[in-house]
Motif scaffolding. Sequence first.
Motif, PDB file in Angstrom:
ATOM      1  N   PHE A   1       0.847  -1.187   0.000  1.00  0.00           N
ATOM      2  CA  PHE A   1       0.000   0.000   0.000  1.00  0.00           C
ATOM      3  C   PHE A   1       0.883   1.237   0.000  1.00  0.00           C
ATOM      4  O   PHE A   1       2.111   1.155   0.177  1.00  0.00           O
ATOM      5  N   TYR A   2       0.259   2.404  -0.203  1.00  0.00           N
ATOM      6  CA  TYR A   2       0.984   3.670  -0.289  1.00  0.00           C
ATOM      7  C   TYR A   2       0.444   4.651   0.748  1.00  0.00           C
ATOM      8  O   TYR A   2      -0.736   4.608   1.097  1.00  0.00           O
ATOM      9  N   GLU A   3       1.329   5.515   1.211  1.00  0.00           N
ATOM     10  CA  GLU A   3       0.921   6.619   2.082  1.00  0.00           C
ATOM     11  C   GLU A   3       1.542   7.920   1.586  1.00  0.00           C
ATOM     12  O   GLU A   3       2.721   7.955   1.205  1.00  0.00           O
ATOM     13  N   ILE A   4       0.725   8.964   1.595  1.00  0.00           N
ATOM     14  CA  ILE A   4       1.167  10.314   1.214  1.00  0.00           C
ATOM     15  C   ILE A   4       0.812  11.249   2.352  1.00  0.00           C
ATOM     16  O   ILE A   4      -0.327  11.241   2.839  1.00  0.00           O
ATOM     17  N   GLY A   5       1.788  12.028   2.790  1.00  0.00           N
ATOM     18  CA  GLY A   5       1.544  12.973   3.875  1.00  0.00           C
ATOM     19  C   GLY A   5       2.025  14.368   3.524  1.00  0.00           C
ATOM     20  O   GLY A   5       3.088  14.526   2.925  1.00  0.00           O
ATOM     21  N   VAL A   6       1.232  15.361   3.886  1.00  0.00           N
ATOM     22  CA  VAL A   6       1.591  16.769   3.676  1.00  0.00           C
ATOM     23  C   VAL A   6       1.233  17.536   4.942  1.00  0.00           C
ATOM     24  O   VAL A   6       0.120  17.381   5.464  1.00  0.00           O
ATOM     25  N   GLY A   7       2.167  18.341   5.430  1.00  0.00           N
ATOM     26  CA  GLY A   7       1.867  19.082   6.641  1.00  0.00           C
ATOM     27  C   GLY A   7       2.847  20.196   6.916  1.00  0.00           C
ATOM     28  O   GLY A   7       3.723  20.504   6.089  1.00  0.00           O
ATOM     29  N   ILE A   8       2.683  20.816   8.075  1.00  0.00           N
ATOM     30  CA  ILE A   8       3.556  21.896   8.543  1.00  0.00           C
ATOM     31  C   ILE A   8       4.263  21.432   9.812  1.00  0.00           C
ATOM     32  O   ILE A   8       3.625  20.901  10.732  1.00  0.00           O
ATOM     33  N   LEU A   9       5.586  21.627   9.846  1.00  0.00           N
ATOM     34  CA  LEU A   9       6.378  21.280  11.021  1.00  0.00           C
ATOM     35  C   LEU A   9       6.952  22.548  11.653  1.00  0.00           C
ATOM     36  O   LEU A   9       7.298  23.502  10.947  1.00  0.00           O
ATOM     37  N   ILE A  10       7.071  22.529  12.960  1.00  0.00           N
ATOM     38  CA  ILE A  10       7.704  23.631  13.692  1.00  0.00           C
ATOM     39  C   ILE A  10       8.873  23.062  14.482  1.00  0.00           C
ATOM     40  O   ILE A  10       8.717  22.114  15.255  1.00  0.00           O
ATOM     41  N   ASP A  11      10.036  23.613  14.257  1.00  0.00           N
ATOM     42  CA  ASP A  11      11.241  23.195  14.970  1.00  0.00           C
ATOM     43  C   ASP A  11      11.136  23.643  16.432  1.00  0.00           C
ATOM     44  O   ASP A  11      10.972  24.830  16.720  1.00  0.00           O
ATOM     45  N   THR A  12      11.250  22.700  17.352  1.00  0.00           N
ATOM     46  CA  THR A  12      11.098  23.018  18.779  1.00  0.00           C
ATOM     47  C   THR A  12      12.385  22.783  19.574  1.00  0.00           C
ATOM     48  O   THR A  12      12.354  22.790  20.806  1.00  0.00           O
ATOM     49  N   THR A  13      13.497  22.600  18.883  1.00  0.00           N
ATOM     50  CA  THR A  13      14.745  22.280  19.577  1.00  0.00           C
ATOM     51  C   THR A  13      15.216  23.392  20.503  1.00  0.00           C
ATOM     52  O   THR A  13      15.893  23.137  21.502  1.00  0.00           O
ATOM     53  N   LYS A  14      14.854  24.647  20.176  1.00  0.00           N
ATOM     54  CA  LYS A  14      15.262  25.764  21.022  1.00  0.00           C
ATOM     55  C   LYS A  14      14.284  26.023  22.165  1.00  0.00           C
ATOM     56  O   LYS A  14      14.564  26.842  23.043  1.00  0.00           O
ATOM     57  N   LEU A  15      13.160  25.309  22.127  1.00  0.00           N
ATOM     58  CA  LEU A  15      12.142  25.515  23.152  1.00  0.00           C
ATOM     59  C   LEU A  15      12.116  24.392  24.181  1.00  0.00           C
ATOM     60  O   LEU A  15      11.810  24.628  25.351  1.00  0.00           O
ATOM     61  N   THR A  16      12.413  23.162  23.725  1.00  0.00           N
ATOM     62  CA  THR A  16      12.325  22.014  24.630  1.00  0.00           C
ATOM     63  C   THR A  16      13.217  20.887  24.136  1.00  0.00           C
ATOM     64  O   THR A  16      13.512  20.791  22.935  1.00  0.00           O
TER      65      THR A  16
END
Length: 318
Positions: free
Chosen positions: A273-288
């Motif tokens: 089967f196939y999966e397609i994903g689209v989204g928005i990521l926020i880098d949190t390395t400086k926060l936690t």
Amino acid sequence: MIALCYSKYTMADAKKISEEIFSTSVILADSETISLGVGNFDPKVLLDPKQAHLFNKLTNSESIDQRNQLSVTNLPYTFVLNRNDEEWSDKITASFSYIKQSNTQSVISSSDEVLDENTDKVYSGYLAYSTYVPLSKRWKMRLRMGSYLMHHDNDYQYNNANSQYFQTQLDGIYYNLDENALIIEPNIQFTYTKPKTWGKWQFSSQLDYFIGKTFSGASSTKGAKPQGWRINNKVKLHYSLSHYSSHAESVYIKLQRSDISGDMVSSLNTHHFYEIGVGILIDTTKLTDLADNIGIGINLNKGSSLYGGSIVFYFNEF
């Protein structure tokens, strides 16, 4: 998960049903293979303008009904053993998963006026050790050994006279039982990462093989041996949108094909089967330190019995 129906498995071995349940649970507990979210919908209706008049059927197709009957909760956490070199450090991954599927059915005929109620629950604890080997500047190999400790509980309510007649023959063999399984899963993954001026892209190929055995619980399923393998070939794109002092926003795209074989093929009704994903990521390395990134997006599954789309939440996705 698999919907247990005695009319389908009258002559089947209860051990085979147990193997399908635990094997499918391994796949569902692995968010790298299948991502199930909230707000399930049929993507064909959204993607084809000619289907706009069917908008009210977004959540009414058979596969969407099956997705709505199924809920998966997975709480993972990774311990980095060397914080000074996180990319190449050995890691320990621990997670807890809870899988639940509820449906109505009949042991004799779906024409029964009052259907029975069937609920399967699988509780899973997972622990794995990973080590990384550099193959070149861009390529690296990951070796992982993991294990699952699973508990399956079935609750079946006999709501009509036809099914109640067979209750004593079914309870403790097919329905109203609990069982446990211990599963080991070695894994090897090859990853190629290419930084670009706009962000980065990554290709990975991963092979998982698992085998286990049930213990304690129902005598009818004792000695069952869930087994299977899967190959995930995946491309991820990470397109940076903006950079600030505290975080960075980016567009995330995932394209993946999964090939599977083993006891879970019947319940997923496919070998790939196939999966397609689209989204928005926020880098949190400086926060936690708890997460490298978090985000939200849409995930589409095509080619399995869990066909459909849903809204997903990302945690350490890239």
